[in-house]
Scaffold this motif. Structure first.
Motif, short mmCIF file in Angstrom:
data_model
loop_
_atom_site.label_atom_id
_atom_site.label_comp_id
_atom_site.label_asym_id
_atom_site.label_seq_id
_atom_site.Cartn_x
_atom_site.Cartn_y
_atom_site.Cartn_z
N LEU A 30 18.23 61.71 7.97
CA LEU A 30 17.34 62.82 7.61
C LEU A 30 17.17 63.83 8.74
O LEU A 30 16.77 64.98 8.49
N TYR A 31 17.47 63.43 9.97
CA TYR A 31 17.22 64.32 11.10
C TYR A 31 18.05 65.61 11.08
O TYR A 31 17.54 66.66 11.47
N PRO A 32 19.32 65.60 10.66
CA PRO A 32 20.02 66.88 10.54
C PRO A 32 19.32 67.83 9.57
O PRO A 32 19.30 69.05 9.79
N LEU A 33 18.74 67.27 8.49
CA LEU A 33 18.00 68.10 7.52
C LEU A 33 16.66 68.55 8.12
O LEU A 33 16.24 69.69 7.92
N LYS A 34 16.01 67.65 8.86
CA LYS A 34 14.77 68.03 9.55
C LYS A 34 15.04 69.13 10.57
O LYS A 34 14.20 70.02 10.78
N GLY A 35 16.21 69.06 11.20
CA GLY A 35 16.59 70.08 12.17
C GLY A 35 16.69 71.46 11.54
O GLY A 35 16.27 72.46 12.14
N PRO A 229 26.11 63.02 8.30
CA PRO A 229 25.69 64.30 7.73
C PRO A 229 25.82 65.46 8.71
O PRO A 229 26.09 66.59 8.30
N ALA A 230 25.64 65.18 10.01
CA ALA A 230 25.80 66.24 11.01
C ALA A 230 27.23 66.76 11.03
O ALA A 230 27.47 67.97 11.09
N VAL A 231 28.20 65.84 10.98
CA VAL A 231 29.60 66.22 10.95
C VAL A 231 29.91 67.03 9.68
O VAL A 231 30.59 68.07 9.73
N LEU A 232 29.42 66.57 8.54
CA LEU A 232 29.67 67.27 7.28
C LEU A 232 29.11 68.70 7.32
O LEU A 232 29.75 69.64 6.82
N LEU A 233 27.94 68.86 7.91
CA LEU A 233 27.35 70.20 8.02
C LEU A 233 28.20 71.12 8.89
O LEU A 233 28.41 72.29 8.56
N GLU A 234 28.70 70.58 9.99
CA GLU A 234 29.50 71.41 10.90
C GLU A 234 30.91 71.68 10.38
O GLU A 234 31.64 72.49 10.95
N LEU A 235 31.30 70.99 9.29
CA LEU A 235 32.59 71.26 8.66
C LEU A 235 32.56 72.53 7.82
O LEU A 235 33.61 73.06 7.47
N VAL A 236 31.37 73.01 7.49
CA VAL A 236 31.25 74.21 6.66
C VAL A 236 31.84 75.40 7.42
O VAL A 236 31.43 75.68 8.55
N PRO A 237 32.83 76.10 6.83
CA PRO A 237 33.47 77.21 7.53
C PRO A 237 32.46 78.27 7.98
O PRO A 237 31.55 78.62 7.24
N VAL A 238 32.64 78.75 9.20
CA VAL A 238 31.83 79.82 9.80
C VAL A 238 30.37 79.39 9.98
O VAL A 238 29.82 79.47 11.09
N ALA A 239 29.72 78.92 8.90
CA ALA A 239 28.32 78.50 9.01
C ALA A 239 28.16 77.27 9.89
O ALA A 239 27.04 76.91 10.26
N GLY A 240 29.28 76.62 10.23
CA GLY A 240 29.22 75.44 11.08
C GLY A 240 28.56 75.72 12.41
O GLY A 240 27.92 74.83 12.99
N ILE A 241 28.67 76.95 12.91
CA ILE A 241 28.03 77.31 14.18
C ILE A 241 26.52 77.24 14.05
O ILE A 241 25.82 76.76 14.94
N PHE A 242 26.00 77.69 12.92
CA PHE A 242 24.56 77.61 12.66
C PHE A 242 24.12 76.14 12.64
O PHE A 242 23.11 75.77 13.24
N PHE A 243 24.90 75.30 11.96
CA PHE A 243 24.55 73.89 11.86
C PHE A 243 24.72 73.15 13.19
O PHE A 243 24.07 72.12 13.41
N ALA A 244 25.56 73.66 14.07
CA ALA A 244 25.67 73.06 15.41
C ALA A 244 24.32 73.16 16.12
O ALA A 244 23.90 72.22 16.83
N PHE A 245 23.63 74.27 15.91
CA PHE A 245 22.32 74.46 16.54
C PHE A 245 21.23 73.65 15.82
O PHE A 245 20.37 73.06 16.48
N THR A 246 21.27 73.63 14.48
CA THR A 246 20.25 72.85 13.76
C THR A 246 20.45 71.35 14.00
O THR A 246 19.47 70.60 14.04
N ASN A 247 21.70 70.91 14.15
CA ASN A 247 21.95 69.50 14.48
C ASN A 247 21.38 69.17 15.86
O ASN A 247 20.87 68.07 16.09
N THR A 248 21.48 70.12 16.77
CA THR A 248 20.91 69.94 18.11
C THR A 248 19.39 69.82 18.02
O THR A 248 18.78 68.98 18.71
N VAL A 249 18.79 70.65 17.18
CA VAL A 249 17.34 70.55 16.96
C VAL A 249 16.99 69.19 16.36
O VAL A 249 16.04 68.54 16.79
N GLY A 250 17.78 68.76 15.37
CA GLY A 250 17.54 67.46 14.75
C GLY A 250 17.65 66.31 15.74
O GLY A 250 16.84 65.38 15.72
N ALA A 251 18.65 66.39 16.62
CA ALA A 251 18.82 65.35 17.65
C ALA A 251 17.64 65.34 18.61
O ALA A 251 17.17 64.27 19.03
N ALA A 252 17.13 66.52 18.95
CA ALA A 252 15.97 66.62 19.84
C ALA A 252 14.71 66.07 19.16
O ALA A 252 13.89 65.41 19.80
#
Length: 279
Positions: A30-35, A229-252
Motif C-alpha cells: 500500500l505504501y506506493p499508493l500512499k506515496g 507495485p513500485a516497479v509496475l508504476l515506474e514501468l508506465v511510459p514517461v509518467a514513470g518519472i513521476f512515480f519514481a518520486f511518489t515511490n520515494t515518498v512511499g518508502a519514506a
C-alpha cells in the motif's frame, strides 16, 4: 530421481507460498499508493520534481520511443514462438521494463539522484523526524520541509553495478514463459527494488552492510510486497518519472512508520513494567 525432483519442487512451492502470504500480510504494497496520495496533498514536496521535470521527461520519452522502434519487433518475433497471441502483451511489458531500467540507470545517476534524496528527507521532516535526517545533513529552521534541507554529508544511492545489470539480463528469459514468466520477472525485479528504495533510510540509521543485509533479510516479504507495485508504476511510459518520486515518498512514509513503532514499543514495555511494580 523423479521423487527427488517432486520433493524439491514441493519445497520451493511452499517457500514461495509462505513468502506471498507474508507479503500480503505485511501491507507494504500500500505504501506506493500512499506515496501518491501524500505527494499530491503536500505541495512542498513538489519542488525537487519540478526542478528536474523537463530534462527527465525528455530523457524518459526518448528512451521509451527508441526502445520500441528498435527492439519491439525482433523481441515480439521471438516471444511469439513461446507465448503465441500473448506475445503482444508480454513484449510490451518487456520493452517497458528494459526502457525503465535504462532510464533508471541514466536518470538516477546523472539527473535526479539529489532530487530523490531531497524528496525522501523532506518527507521524513514532514513527519517530524528531524533528528533522523540531521544525522546525515544540516536541517534548518522553518515550516517548509524542503526549505529546511541543508547541505548533504554524503550521497547514499549506489550506482547501478555490473552485478545488477548481469542479474537483470539473467532474468530476461523468464519472459519466454507465458504469463507466469512475466509475473516472476516482475516479482524478482520488485524484490531487488524494495531494499534499494530504503538506501537513504539505511544511511540515516548509520547501518553497516551486515546490518542492512540482516534488516532486509528479516523483512524479505515486506520489501518484495513494496517493490512489485513500485516497479509496475515506474514501468508506465514517461509518467514513470513521476512515480519514481511518489515511490520515494512511499518508502519514506514506511521508514517513518517503522521509526514511530520503534520508539512506541519501548514506551509500551516501560509502562507495562511500571504497572506490574505498582501492583
Amino acid at each position: 530421481m523423479s521423487e527427488k525432483v517432486k520433493e524439491v519442487a514441493k519445497e520451493d512451492f511452499e517457500k514461495a507460498r509462505v513468502l506471498a502470504r507474508d507479503a500480503v500480510r505485511s501491507g507494504t504494497y500500500l505504501y506506493p499508493l500512499k506515496g501518491i496520495a501524500y505527494f499530491f496533498t503536500h505541495r512542498s514536496l513538489w519542488k525537487p520534481l519540478a526542478d528536474k521535470l523537463v530534462p527527465t521527461l525528455s530523457l524518459g520519452l526518448g528512451v521509451t520511443i527508441l526502445m520500441f522502434v528498435f527492439t519491439y519487433v525482433p523481441q515480439a518475433a521471438v516471444l511469439t514462438i513461446f507465448n503465441g497471441p500473448l506475445s503482444i502483451l508480454t513484449t510490451v511489458l518487456l520493452v517497458l521494463s528494459e526502457s525503465s531500467t535504462i532510464f533508471s540507470v541514466i536518470s538516477k545517476n546523472f539527473l535526479i539522484d539529489d532530487a530523490l534524496i531531497d524528496t525522501f528527507d523532506g518527507t521524513l521532516l514532514s513527519r517530524d523526524l528531524n533528528s533522523l535526517v540531521s544525522t546525515e545533513r544540516q536541517v534548518k529552521s522553518g515550516s517548509d520541509p524542503i526549505g529546511k534541507l541543508g547541505k548533504l554529508a554524503r550521497k547514499p544511492f549506489e550506482r547501478f553495478t555490473p552485478k545488477a545489470i548481469i542479474r537483470y539480463f539473467m532474468y530476461l528469459p523468464l519472459n519466454f514463459i507465458p504469463v507466469v514468466g512475466t509475473v516472476l520477472f516482475i516479482a524478482l525485479q520488485g524484490r531487488r527494488f524494495g531494499p534499494t528504495a530504503h538506501a537513504r533510510y539505511f544511511q540515516l540509521k548509520q547501518m553497516s552492510k551486515r546490518e542492512r543485509d540482516d534488516f532486509t533479510d528479516k523483512r524479505k516479504a515486506a520489501y518484495t510486497s513494496f517493490g512489485v507495485p513500485a516497479v509496475l508504476l515506474e514501468l508506465v511510459p514517461v509518467a514513470g518519472i513521476f512515480f519514481a518520486f511518489t515511490n520515494t515518498v512511499g518508502a519514506a512514509l514506511w521508514a517513518a512508520d517503522m521509526e514511530k513503532n520503534q520508539t512506541t514499543a519501548p514506551n509500551l514495555r516501560n509502562q507495562a513494567e511500571l504497572a506490574k511494580k505498582a501492583e
